[in-house]
Design a protein around this motif. Structure first.
Motif, mmCIF file in Angstrom:
data_model
loop_
_atom_site.group_PDB
_atom_site.id
_atom_site.type_symbol
_atom_site.label_atom_id
_atom_site.label_comp_id
_atom_site.label_asym_id
_atom_site.label_seq_id
_atom_site.Cartn_x
_atom_site.Cartn_y
_atom_site.Cartn_z
ATOM 1 N N LEU A 16 0.862 -1.184 0.000
ATOM 2 C CA LEU A 16 0.000 0.000 0.000
ATOM 3 C C LEU A 16 0.899 1.234 0.000
ATOM 4 C CD1 LEU A 16 -2.784 -1.124 2.481
ATOM 5 C CD2 LEU A 16 -2.869 -1.064 -0.020
ATOM 6 N N LEU A 17 1.533 1.443 -1.134
ATOM 7 C CA LEU A 17 2.511 2.514 -1.332
ATOM 8 C C LEU A 17 1.878 3.615 -2.171
ATOM 9 C CD1 LEU A 17 5.304 -0.002 -2.341
ATOM 10 C CD2 LEU A 17 5.024 1.046 -0.083
ATOM 11 N N GLY A 18 2.212 4.870 -1.856
ATOM 12 C CA GLY A 18 1.632 5.978 -2.603
ATOM 13 C C GLY A 18 0.175 6.226 -2.276
ATOM 14 N N SER A 19 -0.311 5.671 -1.155
ATOM 15 C CA SER A 19 -1.729 5.771 -0.797
ATOM 16 C C SER A 19 -2.006 6.798 0.283
ATOM 17 C CB SER A 19 -2.239 4.397 -0.342
ATOM 18 O OG SER A 19 -2.089 3.438 -1.354
ATOM 19 N N GLY A 20 -0.993 7.598 0.632
ATOM 20 C CA GLY A 20 -1.198 8.640 1.624
ATOM 21 C C GLY A 20 -0.585 8.360 2.975
ATOM 22 N N ASP A 25 5.494 4.863 2.557
ATOM 23 C CA ASP A 25 6.322 5.448 1.493
ATOM 24 C C ASP A 25 7.768 5.621 1.941
ATOM 25 O OD1 ASP A 25 4.003 5.472 0.068
ATOM 26 O OD2 ASP A 25 3.769 7.642 0.012
ATOM 27 N N GLY A 26 7.978 5.897 3.228
ATOM 28 C CA GLY A 26 9.339 6.004 3.734
ATOM 29 C C GLY A 26 10.069 4.673 3.654
ATOM 30 N N SER A 27 9.370 3.576 3.921
ATOM 31 C CA SER A 27 9.971 2.252 3.794
ATOM 32 C C SER A 27 10.371 1.977 2.343
ATOM 33 C CB SER A 27 8.985 1.183 4.280
ATOM 34 O OG SER A 27 8.690 1.347 5.652
ATOM 35 N N LEU A 28 9.497 2.371 1.412
ATOM 36 C CA LEU A 28 9.829 2.223 -0.001
ATOM 37 C C LEU A 28 11.055 3.043 -0.362
ATOM 38 C CD1 LEU A 28 9.320 1.413 -2.954
ATOM 39 C CD2 LEU A 28 7.677 3.309 -3.094
ATOM 40 N N GLU A 29 11.115 4.282 0.102
ATOM 41 C CA GLU A 29 12.244 5.153 -0.208
ATOM 42 C C GLU A 29 13.557 4.552 0.291
ATOM 43 O OE1 GLU A 29 13.702 9.740 0.732
ATOM 44 O OE2 GLU A 29 11.607 9.166 1.049
ATOM 45 N N GLY A 49 -0.793 0.698 -4.101
ATOM 46 C CA GLY A 49 -2.078 1.356 -3.926
ATOM 47 C C GLY A 49 -2.220 2.664 -4.668
ATOM 48 N N GLY A 50 -1.126 3.433 -4.788
ATOM 49 C CA GLY A 50 -1.169 4.741 -5.443
ATOM 50 C C GLY A 50 -0.144 4.834 -6.550
ATOM 51 N N VAL A 105 10.457 -10.130 -5.834
ATOM 52 C CA VAL A 105 9.454 -9.161 -5.391
ATOM 53 C C VAL A 105 9.717 -8.880 -3.910
ATOM 54 C CG1 VAL A 105 7.029 -8.686 -4.938
ATOM 55 C CG2 VAL A 105 7.695 -9.829 -7.065
ATOM 56 N N ILE A 106 9.754 -7.603 -3.549
ATOM 57 C CA ILE A 106 10.054 -7.204 -2.176
ATOM 58 C C ILE A 106 8.880 -6.421 -1.595
ATOM 59 C CG2 ILE A 106 11.617 -5.883 -0.688
ATOM 60 C CD1 ILE A 106 13.803 -6.306 -2.794
ATOM 61 N N VAL A 107 8.464 -6.807 -0.401
ATOM 62 C CA VAL A 107 7.490 -6.043 0.376
ATOM 63 C C VAL A 107 8.300 -5.253 1.404
ATOM 64 C CG1 VAL A 107 5.457 -6.140 1.868
ATOM 65 C CG2 VAL A 107 5.770 -7.853 0.054
ATOM 66 N N PRO A 108 8.450 -3.925 1.214
ATOM 67 C CA PRO A 108 9.354 -3.152 2.077
ATOM 68 C C PRO A 108 8.693 -2.671 3.364
ATOM 69 C CG PRO A 108 8.535 -1.763 0.311
ATOM 70 C CD PRO A 108 7.887 -3.106 0.141
ATOM 71 N N GLY A 109 9.075 -3.260 4.486
ATOM 72 C CA GLY A 109 8.572 -2.797 5.768
ATOM 73 C C GLY A 109 7.059 -2.873 5.862
ATOM 74 N N MET A 110 6.464 -1.947 6.601
ATOM 75 C CA MET A 110 5.011 -1.853 6.805
ATOM 76 C C MET A 110 4.531 -2.972 7.725
ATOM 77 S SD MET A 110 3.810 -0.945 2.881
ATOM 78 C CE MET A 110 4.626 -2.367 2.151
#
Length: 415
Positions: A16-20, A25-29, A49-50, A105-110
């Motif tokens: 659920l990245l880019g969803s607000g 998003d910090g984990s993705l960065e 998500g976004g 495929v990587i699920v970053p944090g969250m």
């Protein structure tokens, strides 16, 4: 670098990245920073998500996670219910096709393995299960990197989360209680490691806050949340929210009466109404609201504060990483574990039962130890940075064995 006859590694990022949500998003960065530094040859895209936000902000191709755009709205009409049901079938095909195009495929944090906030099994838990199951089916390595987990009472959600974790190629957790929770759910965690949250790998802002309490005292950042309890609190969600909002508002009002500037912060777009409610109840120029668009923005705000009081997990991460003495309005074990890890375990207050008077006592006790705690946070942040270096080395060995072998060979050949 990749030679002309080698095919670049195809890496997908999922969530659920880019969803607000700034924490997601910090984990993705942080993950993208690792990939660009250690695996610049990798071709990266996202299923998220976004997608518009991710593509614009992080400059990678992105695909929408759900076919049905109303996935996270409650369906009451027959047409919406049918569309949502059809979407589940379409998403199974779309997810499989996306996974098959990737090597990794990587699920970053969250907190993808927890239900500490309201969550339906056929929402994100179902999407995560599709990812991990199709990864196993097509031989795509799926990694859950630095994720959060917690005990789950709802049986369908627990089953989906358990099988997702079992089917993943690689797992690491952001705290020991997360690993313990997965072990208790029947997942073999013997080879799973615990590392600090991925956001600790982000750049640290230059601290502009004081190294001792000034006279008069300086600003306080208060991170708020649209908090209604967790998955098991649905029956009293409004009661929990009202108590949280009333207690937090009283706390802010008392700070203002003491002449303290207060900066309200959020971590998700849904937190806006809480900010508006506090601003409406405490009519003072000393209370302002920040418009943070990233964890970096939050850290800059917090680095300039005397003290932080915050609810959202990644608000806490930002405050601690910025080196600012912090008090947690804690709603889950992950917050307590993080605060203990950073040496501030005594400064947690229950978000479900905010008592403004008790909160003020804890706040004043925290400020009396401000200088000492800033030194503690400096030391703990150095440890977190070193541990995340180990996380990324571990991840390379697990998911990019050819690159890891080439690195080892280069080291052996070096004079």
């Amino acid at each position: 670098m990749t030679s002309a006859d080698e095919t670049p590694v195809r890496v997908g990022v999922f969530g659920l990245l880019g969803s607000g949500n700034l924490g997601n998003d910090g984990s993705l960065e942080a993950l993208l920073g690792y990939l660009r530094a250690e695996h610049p040859e990798a071709v990266v895209d996202a299923l998220c998500g976004g997608p518009e936000v991710v593509a614009t902000r992080y400059r990678i191709p992105a695909t929408r996670l759900h076919w049905y755009r109303g996935e996270y709205r409650t369906a009451s009409r027959a047409g919406a219910i049918a569309a949502k049901g059809l979407g589940k079938l379409v998403d199974a095909v779309r997810t499989a096709a996306w996974v098959r195009r990737h090597d990794v495929v990587i699920v970053p944090g969250m907190g993808v393995l927890e239900a500490t906030l309201p969550l339906r099994p056929w929402g994100f838990p179902y999407s995560l299960f599709l990812l991990c199951a199709t990864g196993r089916l097509f031989g795509t390595r799926v990694a859950l990197v630095g994720v959060g987990a917690a005990p789950i009472g709802n049986r369908p959600t627990r089953a989906l989360v358990r099988w997702s974790a079992r089917l993943a190629t690689y797992r690491s957790y952001r705290d020991a209680p997360s690993r313990d929770a997965m072990r208790e759910m029947g997942v073999d965690t013997a080879r799973d490691e615990v590392y600090p949250d991925l956001a600790f790998a982000l750049p640290t802002p230059r601290a502009s806050g004081p190294d001792k309490n000034p006279v008069p005292p300086g600003p306080v950042c208060v991170g708020v949340m649209a908090f209604h309890g967790g998955n098991d609190d649905r029956a009293r969600a409004e009661e929990i929210h009202r108590r949280y909002l009333d207690g937090t508002t009283r706390f802010v009002r008392t700070l203002v009466e003491d002449g303290r500037p207060v900066r309200l912060l959020t971590g998700d777009e849904c937190d806006g109404p809480v900010v508006a409610a506090i601003l409406g109840a405490v009519d003072s120029p000393l209370v302002t609201a920040a418009q943070a668009c990233s964890l970096a923005d939050l850290m800059r705000e917090m680095a300039g504060a005397d003290t932080v009081v915050a609810t959202r997990y990644h608000n806490l991460v930002c405050a601690l990483k910025a080196g600012t003495p912090t008090l947690a309005l804690s709603y889950a074990a992950k917050s307590d574990a993080l605060m203990a890890q950073m040496g501030l375990g005594a400064y947690c207050h229950p978000a479900r039962e905010v008592d403004a008077d008790r909160l003020l006592e804890q706040f004043r006790a925290l400020e009396r130890r401000s200088v000492e705690l800033r030194r503690t946070l400096t030391e703990r942040n150095l440890v977190a940075t070193r541990r995340l270096g180990h996380q990324f080395t571990d991840l390379t060995a697990a998911l990019f064995p050819a690159a890891d072998h080439a690195h080892d060979h280069a080291l052996r050949e070096a004079p």
